[in-house]
Structure formats: C-alpha cells, structure tokens
Design a protein around this motif. Structure first.
Motif, PDB file in Angstrom:
ATOM      1  N   VAL A  10      95.438  48.986  50.864  1.00  0.00           N
ATOM      2  CA  VAL A  10      96.587  48.232  50.360  1.00  0.00           C
ATOM      3  C   VAL A  10      96.711  48.420  48.849  1.00  0.00           C
ATOM      4  O   VAL A  10      97.794  48.661  48.324  1.00  0.00           O
ATOM      5  N   CYS A  14      99.844  50.646  45.570  1.00  0.00           N
ATOM      6  CA  CYS A  14     100.348  50.363  44.230  1.00  0.00           C
ATOM      7  C   CYS A  14     100.543  51.676  43.491  1.00  0.00           C
ATOM      8  O   CYS A  14     101.575  51.931  42.870  1.00  0.00           O
ATOM      9  N   GLY A  84     101.651  45.226  40.998  1.00  0.00           N
ATOM     10  CA  GLY A  84     101.155  46.591  40.793  1.00  0.00           C
ATOM     11  C   GLY A  84     101.395  47.026  39.357  1.00  0.00           C
ATOM     12  O   GLY A  84     101.140  46.286  38.412  1.00  0.00           O
ATOM     13  N   ILE A 110      93.323  45.803  40.484  1.00  0.00           N
ATOM     14  CA  ILE A 110      94.577  46.396  39.999  1.00  0.00           C
ATOM     15  C   ILE A 110      94.916  45.830  38.619  1.00  0.00           C
ATOM     16  O   ILE A 110      95.329  46.549  37.714  1.00  0.00           O
TER      17      ILE A 110
HETATM   18  N1  SAM Z   1     105.533  45.493  43.671  1.00  0.00           N
HETATM   19  C1  SAM Z   1     105.095  46.787  43.167  1.00  0.00           C
HETATM   20  C2  SAM Z   1     106.213  47.800  43.271  1.00  0.00           C
HETATM   21  O1  SAM Z   1     107.093  47.599  44.107  1.00  0.00           O
HETATM   22  O2  SAM Z   1     106.176  48.797  42.551  1.00  0.00           O
HETATM   23  C3  SAM Z   1     103.849  47.289  43.930  1.00  0.00           C
HETATM   24  C4  SAM Z   1     104.073  47.493  45.406  1.00  0.00           C
HETATM   25  S1  SAM Z   1     102.642  48.090  46.267  1.00  0.00           S
HETATM   26  C5  SAM Z   1     103.403  48.818  47.667  1.00  0.00           C
HETATM   27  C6  SAM Z   1     101.899  46.596  46.937  1.00  0.00           C
HETATM   28  C7  SAM Z   1     101.120  45.792  45.888  1.00  0.00           C
HETATM   29  O3  SAM Z   1     100.780  44.518  46.434  1.00  0.00           O
HETATM   30  C8  SAM Z   1      99.832  46.468  45.467  1.00  0.00           C
HETATM   31  O4  SAM Z   1      99.747  46.491  44.069  1.00  0.00           O
HETATM   32  C9  SAM Z   1      98.765  45.582  46.100  1.00  0.00           C
HETATM   33  O5  SAM Z   1      97.553  45.587  45.376  1.00  0.00           O
HETATM   34  C10 SAM Z   1      99.446  44.224  46.099  1.00  0.00           C
HETATM   35  N2  SAM Z   1      98.907  43.310  47.122  1.00  0.00           N
HETATM   36  C11 SAM Z   1      98.986  43.443  48.468  1.00  0.00           C
HETATM   37  N3  SAM Z   1      98.334  42.431  49.094  1.00  0.00           N
HETATM   38  C12 SAM Z   1      97.852  41.629  48.105  1.00  0.00           C
HETATM   39  C13 SAM Z   1      97.089  40.422  48.110  1.00  0.00           C
HETATM   40  N4  SAM Z   1      96.686  39.854  49.243  1.00  0.00           N
HETATM   41  N5  SAM Z   1      96.777  39.865  46.918  1.00  0.00           N
HETATM   42  C14 SAM Z   1      97.169  40.437  45.755  1.00  0.00           C
HETATM   43  N6  SAM Z   1      97.891  41.582  45.693  1.00  0.00           N
HETATM   44  C15 SAM Z   1      98.220  42.177  46.848  1.00  0.00           C
END
Ligand code: SAM
Length: 318
Positions: A10, A14, A84, A110
């Motif tokens: 996951v 990012c 991210g 991250i």
């Molecule tokens: N929002 C950003 C963008 O659209 O560019 C990043 C999207 S990326 C696909 C998903 C992000 O959600 C990652 O940075 C991941 O680490 C974070 N994430 C997913 N589940 C999480 C959790 N349970 N707690 C904290 N962060 C989480």
C-alpha cells in the motif's frame, strides 16, 4: 502476503501515484514545479490514457477543493488523508489560496520520507518557513508542525490515535474542515473506511469530504476487474462494497454525511474547462477513445458535506 507486506505494498502506491503525476507534468498536462523534488522521473513513458486519467483526477479534485476554499473564504482547514507526496500545499500557497492550516497524514514511514525531502530541498522548505510565524517550528523524523502546514505519521485505520496527533498540531474541530482522500480508502476494508468516514462526520460540525477511487469494478461477467494498469499487487479491500456510484453515495450517507454526490471520471472529464481539455488532447495522440472512456468509468469522485453554518457547501458541484 502477511499484514506487514500488505501495508508495504500500500505504501508503494504512493510512489506510483507521484511518478505518474510527475511524468504527466513533464509532458505538459499541468504545471507542478514541486513534484520533481519528491519523486524521480519515470524510466518509461506512461500511456496517453494514463496521463489523461491523472489530468482529470488532479483537476477534478482540485476543482472541488478550490470551491470549498472559496465558500469558506479560506477561513478553514484541509486534512489530506493518505497524502503521500502530494504537492497541493505548495501549489495553493503560490495561488494565495492557503487555508488557515493544511494538514497531511500518511504512514509514519512515508511521512519520514516526505519530511526528509522538505528538509533537504529549499524550494519545499522555504514556503513553509515563509508562511510560519511565532515560535520555532516543530520538526522530528515523523512529524512537522508549522503555523500553516503540518504533517503527521499515523495509521488511518485508528481514528482516535489520528485525532490525538492532529490535535497536538492544533487541529480546530470548530473550523470548517475539508477532508481529502485521493485514492486511499480503497486500500482499507469496508469496515475501516466506514469508521474513518464516520469519525470525520462526527468530529467536525461543518465539513466536506472528497473521495477519489475505483468504482464499477465488476465487468460484464460479474468478475472484479484486475487493474492491469496497477502493476503492484495491493489488496483492493474496499472494492467489494463500493462497486457502484450509488453505493459510494450510500456509504457517505450511512456514515453521517449529507448531500452526497458521486460521478465517474468520464463525466468529470467532460465537465472540465473545454479549452484546457483541447490543449491536453493535442499533447499526445490517443488512438483508443473507447478504451479511455471505459478506463475513466472505473474511477469516480464522490463528495459530501455537513453544513450547519449554511456556507453553501451543499451546492458545491461541477
Ligand atoms: N493521495 C496521494 C495521491 O493521490 O497522490 C497518494 C495516493 S497513494 C495511491 C495511497 C496513499 O495512502 C499512500 O501514500 C499510502 O501510504 C496511504 N495510506 C493507505 N492506507 C493508509 C493507512 N491505513 N494509514 C495511513 N496512510 C495510508
């Protein structure tokens, strides 16, 4: 895969998102002078439909964010969940559109990386210093707190920990608050994302939420589609529940939100300013229009609000 490996995958998303954004920026889809400081340039070209998809995603989400900032006259705060390497804080500052405070949350690992980049790259740290006033700003490896920008390492699946950490950074639950989840909820189980949405709705009396994610993932054979464009193997845990636009709206309404709307990304694309769409369509030749439309129908933006102060949040629309 065990739980740690799943979380690691996951976190890898990012990097994927930012590398795709940086590539689209390098082709000229939109301008973002900051993304180069967070991720490397992609080794290979990305397909034109991917670049157009990211264009619609970035413009669609920022369109709603700016509508919220306008309604609240920037007298509000933004909490970017799973941010991210997002660069929105820096872009809003350049446009003189910063809310009173802008928060970001992601996994501690991250966040540590993001803080490292901020500390070592003056174009990232300068805007934070410029918008800071008062005491010296707080910074350690997993969190940074300044007057206008704050980033905390937390797991979004544990909302009480999240709330405690945000409050330490002066989150004001009485300010109109915008929560943004761009491609984030889909990595949690339906129960976990519901809990997060419920926490947000019950914590902030005046608020709006924006969620961008996959939708309509079942193909005509009733199978969950394998995201062939998403090479990393992540558990798309939320997909089952929110398989349609209607269930996206329902999830928001069931968890304390009002005025919920959900539209697929093809609709968003058609709502974007046509002069700019024309400009980006001339950047790269796209052969398979139909494939692009299908791809876009598998992603959506949903948003909802709670507006006891009658700021007009319910009327925000494309
Ligand atoms: N929002 C950003 C963008 O659209 O560019 C990043 C999207 S990326 C696909 C998903 C992000 O959600 C990652 O940075 C991941 O680490 C974070 N994430 C997913 N589940 C999480 C959790 N349970 N707690 C904290 N962060 C989480």
């Amino acid at each position: 895969a065990g739980p740690d490996e799943a979380d690691e995958a996951v976190r890898g998303t990012c990097e994927d998102a930012s590398v795709c954004k940086r590539f689209a920026v390098s082709v000229g889809y939109w301008t973002d002078p900051y993304i180069q400081y967070f991720v490397r340039q992609a080794k290979e070209r990305k397909a034109p439909e991917i670049n157009r998809g990211y264009y619609a995603r970035v413009h669609g989400v920022s369109y709603l964010i700016k509508a919220f900032l306008k309604r609240t006259e920037c007298n509000s705060q933004i909490v970017n969940l799973g941010a991210g390497m997002d660069t929105l804080f820096w872009r809003l500052k350049d446009e003189n559109l910063l809310p009173r405070k802008y928060f970001e949350v992601d996994f501690p690992m991250i966040v540590a990386r993001k803080i490292h980049n901020i500390k070592s790259k003056p174009p990232l740290s300068k805007p934070i210093m410029e918008s800071h006033s008062g005491d010296s700003l707080l910074i350690d490896s997993h969190s940074l707190d300044s007057s206008r920008y704050s980033i905390v390492g937390a797991d979004l699946r544990f909302s009480s920990d999240l709330e405690e950490k945000l409050k330490k950074h002066n989150l004001d639950i009485h300010l109109p608050t915008l929560l943004v989840a761009e491609c984030v909820l889909v990595y949690m189980t339906p129960q976990q994302s519901a809990n997060l949405l419920k926490w947000a709705a019950s914590t902030f009396p005046v608020a709006m939420v924006i969620n961008y994610e996959q939708v309509n993932m079942r193909d005509r054979f009733g199978q969950i589609m394998i995201e062939n464009l998403q090479r990393r193997q992540c558990t798309l845990a939320g997909v089952e529940l929110c398989s349609s636009l209607e269930s996206q709206r329902e999830r928001l309404l069931l968890n304390g939100w009002e005025n919920a709307r959900a539209i697929d990304m093809m609709k968003v694309y058609n709502f974007l300013p046509q002069a700019d769409v024309k400009r980006i369509e001339a950047l790269e030749f796209l052969d398979e229009k139909e494939l692009f439309e299908q791809l876009m129908q598998h992603y959506c933006i949903c948003w909802a609000s709670k507006d006891s102060s009658n700021l007009g949040l319910a009327n925000i629309d494309f």
